[in-house]
Design an enzyme around this catalytic site. Structure first.
Site, mmCIF file in Angstrom:
data_model
loop_
_atom_site.group_PDB
_atom_site.id
_atom_site.type_symbol
_atom_site.label_atom_id
_atom_site.label_comp_id
_atom_site.label_asym_id
_atom_site.label_seq_id
_atom_site.Cartn_x
_atom_site.Cartn_y
_atom_site.Cartn_z
ATOM 1 N N GLY A 100 0.819 -1.216 0.000
ATOM 2 C CA GLY A 100 0.000 0.000 0.000
ATOM 3 C C GLY A 100 0.850 1.261 0.000
ATOM 4 O O GLY A 100 1.929 1.291 0.574
ATOM 5 N N ARG A 164 1.229 -5.682 -4.972
ATOM 6 C CA ARG A 164 1.188 -6.604 -3.843
ATOM 7 C C ARG A 164 1.639 -8.026 -4.194
ATOM 8 O O ARG A 164 1.360 -8.960 -3.445
ATOM 9 C CB ARG A 164 -0.228 -6.649 -3.265
ATOM 10 C CG ARG A 164 -0.637 -5.374 -2.545
ATOM 11 C CD ARG A 164 -1.788 -5.607 -1.593
ATOM 12 N NE ARG A 164 -2.223 -4.386 -0.930
ATOM 13 C CZ ARG A 164 -1.641 -3.889 0.162
ATOM 14 N NH1 ARG A 164 -0.622 -4.496 0.708
ATOM 15 N NH2 ARG A 164 -2.094 -2.778 0.706
ATOM 16 N N ASP A 195 5.483 -7.749 5.928
ATOM 17 C CA ASP A 195 5.604 -8.911 5.038
ATOM 18 C C ASP A 195 6.706 -8.694 4.002
ATOM 19 O O ASP A 195 7.507 -9.592 3.744
ATOM 20 C CB ASP A 195 4.282 -9.163 4.290
ATOM 21 C CG ASP A 195 3.249 -9.826 5.200
ATOM 22 O OD1 ASP A 195 3.668 -10.451 6.195
ATOM 23 O OD2 ASP A 195 2.042 -9.695 4.928
ATOM 24 N N LYS A 221 7.927 0.802 5.760
ATOM 25 C CA LYS A 221 6.829 1.618 5.242
ATOM 26 C C LYS A 221 5.502 1.041 5.678
ATOM 27 O O LYS A 221 5.363 -0.185 5.720
ATOM 28 C CB LYS A 221 6.911 1.612 3.712
ATOM 29 C CG LYS A 221 5.702 2.153 3.012
ATOM 30 C CD LYS A 221 5.061 1.175 2.033
ATOM 31 C CE LYS A 221 4.384 0.007 2.662
ATOM 32 N NZ LYS A 221 3.488 -0.746 1.800
ATOM 33 N N THR A 222 4.557 1.806 6.032
ATOM 34 C CA THR A 222 3.125 1.495 6.105
ATOM 35 C C THR A 222 2.428 2.562 6.931
ATOM 36 O O THR A 222 2.890 2.900 8.030
ATOM 37 C CB THR A 222 2.766 0.096 6.660
ATOM 38 O OG1 THR A 222 1.335 0.002 6.711
ATOM 39 C CG2 THR A 222 3.289 -0.218 8.049
ATOM 40 N N ASP A 224 -0.163 2.093 8.388
ATOM 41 C CA ASP A 224 -0.825 1.407 9.508
ATOM 42 C C ASP A 224 -0.049 1.533 10.821
ATOM 43 O O ASP A 224 -0.605 1.327 11.894
ATOM 44 C CB ASP A 224 -1.014 -0.083 9.198
ATOM 45 C CG ASP A 224 -1.972 -0.301 8.043
ATOM 46 O OD1 ASP A 224 -2.421 0.693 7.448
ATOM 47 O OD2 ASP A 224 -2.265 -1.468 7.727
#
Ligand code: FBP
Length: 572
Positions: A100, A164, A195, A221-222, A224
């Site tokens: 993402g 992805r 992941d 990175k994320t 979230d």
């Protein structure tokens, strides 16, 4: 195959109009000139300070056996070096943006570019297109100074695109190796979440075990915020995304407090962890914020959650307030134990009976799925509104995850709350009015122009990755720490990825993975929110954080997230 990306052809006809439409906005033009701040150690030549050998956070024996060539490496830290450094032999680097989007990705790329160019002007940077699939299928482009200039300090991953595709099999690794060798690439940088960084560690080990002479470096990175630990203080993008969401939540709260007639149910992105919802709650002070990790720890049912919201609605109605805001973390549904069980059964049913389900009409699909569930899960499935049951039964993503962003939890909750309030009204326990509005804030925050914090942090992560490559390291994650201090005092270095790993069951198999950081119920961010919760529910104490500021006083423009400040024992 080298490609121009994005591929596009300008037509001569209407060229003037086209050129006009291509013009950047005023903010874009000025923001492009922003020079991200670097830690002192990266402002000139660096020397490496090597720490002690490391161990994985758990399951040391298993992880060591799986990573014999990259296990136990030391943590490294960069320090300023008085000797000017120039690398005689230029080298080439490849990058992949994985998963993402997260604000700041373009600055990671420009940081790597500037970092390698500072070592030798002849070094080259290649970007693999649309994520790991570009690496496997040899789709790439060279990233030149002119091309990168267009993307500095901008949001998005459109510089090369993201994807992805899972990078995890030896066939994929070998296919990628071919293109790395063709382009004379010495190191691959994978910019991704837990992941993708786990896969970076597997790839580093594979290339080392097979004498491929390719280094692999990860970048955290994320949006979230769930890729963090003692050494990785935050993943990039979290700061910007939360500030975008907090701005709009604040705006909604103003509207809500002006009209005084709606309950706004606001779902916030964050596939698993509730860090985003929690950060936005600290920033905006809504009436309710659900925290998935708390729901799981207290083994709450959907019914318990609905009761909790109804209590707030009923108490506020007694004060004459028939309005309010409810923040819902995107991953909530998977943290409700009974729903988790149902989802696990659905995962199996959808695979096992895929043929039988193929092409069925909605109602038939629901009926067939229901017939294959255990009585307990079947009952829960049947009790859900039809649209939610269908959303839960959609295809899984490439990692086998339920696509939680497609499940309208905010509507599910408000429908159930409305129903319960009706029952309460019949029993004389509620006499207010209830009308709901629904929102989902997710994609609108993932590509925003990075805040100063994210612009600086990502540039430093990229520049730092270049230094890790030049130090000959592989299987490391770029780490920039001490982030609540001024950027010049940030600590730059590298952390062996195996150090962050443990063994977890994934799709029926034990696998080495980076531990996902969920909201810590003993941590300061959660405790701070929990201490205000009752007061926020029964009062109207909304905060309106306003838009991200790029120019102005540092206390407004450079302020990190409240989560980060609290985690570092700072006041907010
Ligand atoms: P990453 O973990 O790859 O950073 O992506 C997280 C995320 O933004 C989640 O918050 C959200 O559930 C998911 O991506 C949405 O995925 P998609 O972009 O495939 O719709």
């Amino acid at each position: 195959m080298s490609l121009r990306f994005p591929a596009g052809r300008r037509r001569d006809r209407g060229k003037k109009l086209f050129d006009n439409l291509m013009k950047k906005s005023a903010l874009q033009r000025v923001r492009a000139e922003y020079q991200p701040k670097l830690p002192k150690a990266l402002q000139g030549p660096v020397k490496v300070k090597v720490g002690e050998a490391t161990e994985s956070v758990a399951d040391q024996k298993e992880i060591k056996a799986l990573f014999p060539n990259t296990y136990g490496m030391p943590v490294v830290e960069f320090e300023p070096n008085s000797k000017p450094e120039r690398v005689e032999e230029p080298f080439n680097v490849g990058i992949i943006l994985s998963g993402g989007q997260a604000p700041g990705g373009h600055n990671v790329v420009s940081g790597i570019f500037d970092g390698i160019k500072s070592l030798n002007k002849e070094c080259r940077l290649y970007g693999f297109l649309m994520g790991p699939s570009g690496f496997i299928n040899h789709q790439y482009m060279e990233l030149t100074a002119g091309y990168i200039k267009e993307y500095r300090n901008t949001g998005g991953f459109d510089i090369i695109g993201s994807g992805r595709t899972k990078l995890e099999t030896p066939d994929q690794f070998d296919a990628g190796l071919k293109v790395l060798k063709e382009l004379n690439i010495k190191a691959l940088v994978i910019i991704g979440g837990d992941d993708s960084n786990t896969n970076a560690a597997v790839l580093a080990e594979y290339y080392k075990a097979n004498g491929a002479d390719i280094q692999v470096i990860g970048v955290p990175k994320t949006i979230d915020g769930d890729l963090k630990n003692e050494w990785i203080e935050t993943s990039f993008g979290f700061d910007t995304a939360c500030k975008v969401y907090s701005e709009v939540i604040g705006n909604i709260q103003r509207d809500c407090n002006s009209a005084k007639k709606y309950y706004h149910f606001i779902k916030l992105m964050g596939r698993s962890a509730s860090h985003i919802a929690l950060e936005c709650a600290l920033e905006t002070q809504p009436n309710v914020c659900l925290i998935s990790e708390e729901v799981a720890a207290k083994r709450m049912t959907l019914d318990n959650i609905v009761s909790q919201i109804c209590y707030v609605v009923a108490e506020r109605a007694k004060l004459g307030w028939n309005f309010g805001t409810v923040l819902v973390p995107e991953g909530l549904i998977e943290f409700i134990p009974s729903m988790k069980k149902l989802i696990a059964e659905l995962n199996d049913v959808l695979v096992e009976f895929a043929e039988e389900l193929e092409g069925l009409e909605e109602l038939d699909k629901l009926r067939v799925i229901h017939s294959h569930l255990t009585p307990e899960c079947g009952e829960l499935y049947k009790s859900l509104p039809k649209n939610i049951a269908l959303q839960l039964s959609l295809d899984r993503d490439s990692h086998g995850n339920v696509q939680v962003s497609l499940i309208e939890t905010e509507s599910l909750l408000s429908e159930m709350v409305a129903k319960r309030l009706e029952e309460m009204a019949e029993e004389g326990q509620y006499s207010g009015k209830f009308a709901a509005q629904h929102h989902f804030f997710g994609y609108e925050g993932r590509c925003a122009d990075p805040t100063n914090f994210d612009a600086d942090y990502t540039y430093a992560l990229g520049y730092n990755a270049a230094m890790l490559i030049n130090s000959g390291l592989t299987g490391y994650m770029s780490s920039v720490r001490n982030l609540t201090d001024k950027p010049e005092n940030w600590i730059a270095g590298g952390i062996p990825i195996t150090m962050m790993m443990n063994m977890e069951r994934r799709h029926g198999q034990m696998k080495p993975v980076i531990q996902k950081a969920l909201v810590n119920l003993n941590g300061r961010p959660y405790l701070k929110y929990a201490s205000m919760r009752e007061t926020l529910a029964l009062n109207t104490l909304y905060q309106y954080p306003g838009p991200i500021q790029y120019f102005g006083p540092a206390e407004i423009c450079d302020r990190p997230s409240m989560t980060l400040l609290l985690e570092h024992n700072k006041e907010i």
